[in-house]
Design an enzyme around this catalytic site. Structure first.
Site, PDB file in Angstrom:
ATOM      1  N   ASP A   1      -5.914  58.922 -97.383  1.00 16.69           N
ATOM      2  CA  ASP A   1      -5.392  57.565 -97.560  1.00 16.69           C
ATOM      3  C   ASP A   1      -4.839  57.434 -98.979  1.00 16.69           C
ATOM      4  O   ASP A   1      -5.580  57.542 -99.950  1.00 16.69           O
ATOM      5  CB  ASP A   1      -6.503  56.551 -97.330  1.00 16.69           C
ATOM      6  CG  ASP A   1      -6.004  55.121 -97.273  1.00 16.69           C
ATOM      7  OD1 ASP A   1      -4.799  54.875 -97.521  1.00 16.69           O
ATOM      8  OD2 ASP A   1      -6.820  54.233 -96.969  1.00 16.69           O
TER       9      ASP A   1
ATOM     10  N   CYS B   1      -4.010  53.984 -88.259  1.00 17.00           N
ATOM     11  CA  CYS B   1      -4.775  54.163 -89.495  1.00 17.00           C
ATOM     12  C   CYS B   1      -5.640  52.920 -89.703  1.00 17.00           C
ATOM     13  O   CYS B   1      -5.950  52.218 -88.745  1.00 17.00           O
ATOM     14  CB  CYS B   1      -3.863  54.461 -90.685  1.00 17.00           C
ATOM     15  SG  CYS B   1      -2.824  53.100 -91.250  1.00 17.00           S
TER      16      CYS B   1
ATOM     17  N   ARG C   1      -0.422  54.958 -94.161  1.00 13.04           N
ATOM     18  CA  ARG C   1      -0.266  56.212 -93.422  1.00 13.04           C
ATOM     19  C   ARG C   1       0.455  56.059 -92.087  1.00 13.04           C
ATOM     20  O   ARG C   1       1.416  56.794 -91.819  1.00 13.04           O
ATOM     21  CB  ARG C   1      -1.642  56.860 -93.180  1.00 13.04           C
ATOM     22  CG  ARG C   1      -2.275  57.383 -94.444  1.00 13.04           C
ATOM     23  CD  ARG C   1      -3.701  57.794 -94.208  1.00 13.04           C
ATOM     24  NE  ARG C   1      -4.534  56.599 -94.043  1.00 13.04           N
ATOM     25  CZ  ARG C   1      -5.845  56.624 -93.903  1.00 13.04           C
ATOM     26  NH1 ARG C   1      -6.487  57.781 -93.870  1.00 13.04           N
ATOM     27  NH2 ARG C   1      -6.530  55.507 -93.783  1.00 13.04           N
TER      28      ARG C   1
END
EC number: 3.1.3.48
Length: 138
Positions: A111, A7, A13
């Site tokens: 996100d 990420c 994440r």
């Protein structure tokens, strides 16, 4: 198989994905990285809370993606933009995919950074679903 989840900062994440995958894909080696991670930074408190709510393995501290990570058998990104950045910088080695694309789905992993704990829980559920499909496909 060695799988690396990617990420942006490796604090939200990809650490959640790492923890889920370590529980579901026990025969694989699981890592997570960030394109703009600060090495050694802790996982966000909200991500850690969601991980602990599900009694999952604690993820590693943040680490920036590097050329060494290209040795992974599979590199799974949270967004198409992450995938494009990796391919642009390192070339297409045939092992870099957006997670949703790899399991036959469409769309980015949202996100949760800066959102409420419920936003992190939604991200967790999205990742749980996709990694469940990854397990089924492997």
């Amino acid at each position: 198989m060695r799988i690396t989840f990617v990420c942006t900062g490796n604090t939200c994440r990809s650490p959640i994905a790492e923890s889920i995958a370590k529980k579901m894909l026990v025969d694989d080696t699981i890592n997570s990285r960030g394109l703009f991670a600060i090495d050694g930074q802790s996982v966000s408190p909200e991500s850690l809370e969601v991980i602990m709510e599900h009694n999952l393995p604690e993820p590693t501290v943040a680490k920036q993606f590097s050329e060494k990570d290209l040795n992974s058998d599979l590199i799974l990104t949270m967004t198409d933009m992450h995938k494009q950045q990796l391919v642009s910088h390192y070339g297409d080695n045939g092992r870099i995919y957006q997670l949703s694309e790899y399991v036959g789905e469409i769309g980015d992993i949202v996100d949760p950074f800066g959102g409420s704990i419920d936003t992190y829980r939604q991200t967790f559920e999205q990742l749980l679903y996709l990694i469940g499909k990854l397990r089924t496909n492997s």
